[in-house]
Design an enzyme around this catalytic site. Structure first.
Site, PDB file in Angstrom:
ATOM      1  N   CYS A  71      -5.406  -2.462   2.661  1.00  0.00           N
ATOM      2  CA  CYS A  71      -5.281  -2.375   4.120  1.00  0.00           C
ATOM      3  C   CYS A  71      -6.420  -3.118   4.807  1.00  0.00           C
ATOM      4  O   CYS A  71      -6.680  -4.277   4.528  1.00  0.00           O
ATOM      5  CB  CYS A  71      -5.190  -0.914   4.555  1.00  0.00           C
ATOM      6  SG  CYS A  71      -4.706  -0.700   6.284  1.00  0.00           S
ATOM      7  N   GLU A 123       0.835  -1.207   0.000  1.00  0.00           N
ATOM      8  CA  GLU A 123       0.000   0.000   0.000  1.00  0.00           C
ATOM      9  C   GLU A 123       0.868   1.255   0.000  1.00  0.00           C
ATOM     10  O   GLU A 123       1.859   1.348   0.719  1.00  0.00           O
ATOM     11  CB  GLU A 123      -0.883  -0.011   1.243  1.00  0.00           C
ATOM     12  CG  GLU A 123      -1.757   1.228   1.412  1.00  0.00           C
ATOM     13  CD  GLU A 123      -2.483   1.255   2.741  1.00  0.00           C
ATOM     14  OE1 GLU A 123      -3.438   2.034   2.869  1.00  0.00           O
ATOM     15  OE2 GLU A 123      -2.091   0.492   3.660  1.00  0.00           O
ATOM     16  N   LYS A 162      -9.794   2.776  -3.156  1.00  0.00           N
ATOM     17  CA  LYS A 162     -10.286   2.192  -1.913  1.00  0.00           C
ATOM     18  C   LYS A 162     -11.672   2.722  -1.567  1.00  0.00           C
ATOM     19  O   LYS A 162     -11.928   3.931  -1.642  1.00  0.00           O
ATOM     20  CB  LYS A 162      -9.306   2.493  -0.782  1.00  0.00           C
ATOM     21  CG  LYS A 162      -9.601   1.767   0.521  1.00  0.00           C
ATOM     22  CD  LYS A 162      -8.517   2.058   1.570  1.00  0.00           C
ATOM     23  CE  LYS A 162      -8.774   1.299   2.855  1.00  0.00           C
ATOM     24  NZ  LYS A 162      -7.759   1.608   3.895  1.00  0.00           N
TER      25      LYS A 162
END
Length: 586
Positions: free
Chosen positions: A460, A334, A406
């Site tokens: 994540c 990430e 995301k």
């Protein structure tokens, strides 16, 4: 209508027991317990009748010690003691002036202990830039557990409202806790961290039951399995004139040992003996650069960090420079590049030089909508356009092939609730981007990358949300999870995150490729087996073949309906035990 007393099993006359003559050593000696059974009975009464600070300490300690069942310790047998103590606390709350309020108080202290010791690692994030955020650390490690403890407080209060004597109360407790865990995982964007069901997933065979019930359904069974033995044993001992051993044996066998054995046997049956077949012509290189978090966004470290990612990508897992000859795809963690790669032509050129023809880089990166060369996201400066935490696939010419933005952001870490108000006050998320990241489009799209099956991208902590992993009608062939656990410290946080991500592979029957900045990076097969991994704070790469997915299981097909059906089963059995109680009254 007045409710039947809820603590008959703990109310055998103490005076009568004290004055009773010791039993002979004949065949009925078991009817008059002594030694360990009697000590357990007295301990349960001490817990049940405790008041004041002692009661608070018991509830808090039960929560604190229950954390030992989670990663990295994974000593789940501790729950055989801690969860029965909670049932005895609720038993005792029935004798107070305000039973529901007392139960809620006990539940809150249990939850506070559980979340305080389970989530203390959150404070690490505030030490990365301690001169800016350090003053918030005491609030972060106390206010968050205090808020999450409201869910356990509500569970205890509702359980007390429904409380009945005997075995039924164990199922009532399991149902109320499981519902509270489900709500914790969904309300206010959700935070399903350290759900109690994870306790049984440290064992690979037991882990397979997540593919049947999901983590919330597994929570029901976990509570039943660990609470029944001690509670039913003490209940049987408390009933004078009965053979306590025989009275306790059947419930323990049927409701605890049999389900545990069945889950273990199912796991042994379903896990294949050898490795799974792999996707032809695919070799994935997972890069773990292990960049210290306090260096991650330092301007003078940007070129060094990027260069190290490039060097690692050219090196095989044995440390030999092979210029990516041993890999078809490389995965970076990430926000791997501490700048905006799409606005940095030199970076795109370097990526193109790295990748031979028909090879691809899958990298976590920040993306500024409508960016142009030279743009950057500077700390404490609100971008004129939206900033996304993205997963970008680059081709051999350095150009982006496809990307994912995301969709499930971390509150206060990646965005600020009540954004306009917080912006006006000058507050910022831990990312130091004013207002935080923007949310990508839903439902989560699948990414198409040549030579790979359809990718389910997860950034994540998106990997901790069960039943939200696969969105839409099409099933991916692989899950790719990029993360930066440098925020999580070095003690428990990264291990807990890894274990929870690992379970998504089992629930969905899909392989999981995980690239973490400082660990734990791994390839996990659809049965949760760790094929290869890189440990915490290790720098390196692993080269892995990609296993095929397995047939979609019950949970992968039905989602949270598995939890709902398990919940109904527990409710039906609890009602049956209330209507047709098996215990004989003294």
């Amino acid at each position: 209508m007045q409710r039947e007393p809820v603590e008959p099993d703990h109310r055998a006359e103490d005076a009568e027991r004290a004055s009773a003559k010791p039993a002979s050593r004949g065949k009925h000696a078991v009817d008059q317990p002594n030694g360990i059974p009697n000590r357990l009975l007295q301990a349960s009464r001490t817990i049940s009748r405790s008041t004041g600070w002692m009661r608070t300490a018991i509830a808090f300690a039960a929560g604190a010690f229950s954390v030992l069942a989670m990663a990295p310790v994974e000593f789940w047998p501790v729950l055989f003691v801690t969860l029965p103590s909670l049932i005895w606390l609720i038993d005792g709350a029935s004798d107070t002036a305000s039973p529901i309020r007392q139960a809620a108080k006990d539940g809150w202290w249990f939850g506070f202990g559980y979340f305080f010791f389970g989530l203390f690692w959150v404070g690490e994030a505030f030490l990365v830039e301690a001169h800016i955020f350090g003053w918030l650390l005491p609030f972060a490690i106390t206010v968050m557990p205090a808020g999450l403890a409201l869910f356990t407080a509500a569970a205890f209060a509702f359980a007390q409202f429904l409380w009945r004597p005997g075995l039924a109360r164990i199922l009532i407790f399991a149902v109320c806790i499981a519902i509270a865990e489900y709500l914790r995982g969904h309300l206010f964007t959700g935070f399903p961290w350290n759900i109690l069901g994870y306790a049984l997933t440290s064992n690979l065979a037991l882990m397979q039951s997540a593919g049947l019930f999901g983590i919330y359904g597994l929570t029901l069974w976990t509570i039943l399995i660990v609470a029944v033995p001690l509670v039913t044993w003490v209940d049987a001992v408390a009933r004078p004139g009965q053979n306590w051993l025989k009275s306790a044996l059947v419930p323990i066998l049927v409701l605890s040992l049999a389900p545990l054995a069945a889950m273990y046997a199912y796991g042994l049956w379903v896990i294949p003996a050898g490795p799974l077949p792999t996707v032809s012509g695919v070799k994935i290189r997972i890069v773990q650069p292990s960049v210290p978090q306090h260096h991650k966004w330092a301007r003078d470290k940007q070129a060094e960090i990027f260069a190290d990612h490039l060097l690692l990508s050219k090196t095989d897992e044995n440390g030999r420079l092979d210029n990516m000859q041993g890999a078809t795809h490389v995965v970076w963690p990430e926000a791997a590049m501490p700048f905006l790669p799409l606005a940095t032509p030199q970076a795109l050129t370097a990526i193109g030089d790295l990748l031979p023809d028909e090879k691809y880089l899958i990298a976590g990166a920040l993306r500024l909508e409508g960016s142009k060369p030279g743009d950057e996201v500077r700390p404490s400066v609100k971008a004129r356009n939206q900033v996304y935490n993205s997963l970008i696939v680059f081709g051999s010419d350095g150009a982006p092939v496809t990307l994912y933005d995301k969709i499930h952001l971390v509150p206060f870490g990646e965005y600020l609730p009540f954004r306009e108000t917080m912006d006006a006050l000058g507050l910022e998320a831990l990312t130091r981007i004013r207002g935080g990241f923007a949310v990508g489009p839903s439902p989560r799209p699948l990414l198409g990358v040549p030579r790979l099956p359809a990718i389910g991208p997860l950034i994540c902590y998106e990997a901790i949300f069960p039943a939200a992993i696969v969105q839409g009608n099409e099933r991916p062939g692989v899950l790719i999870n990029v993360t930066n656990d440098g925020w999580f410290g070095n003690i428990t946080g990264p291990f807990q995150h890894f274990q929870q991500s690992r379970l998504r592979a089992v629930e969905e029957g899909l392989p999981l490729v995980r690239a973490a900045n400082n660990g734990i990076s791994a390839l996990i097969d659809p049965y949760g087996r760790i094929v290869k991994s890189i440990g915490l704070n290790e720098r390196g790469v692993i080269d892995v073949a990609l296993p095929h997915p397995v047939k979609r299981g019950v949970y992968g097909s039905c989602g949270e309906w598995c939890f709902i059906m398990s919940l109904l089963q527990f409710v039906i059995v609890a009602c049956g035990l209330i209507i047709f109680p098996s215990e004989k009254k003294a």
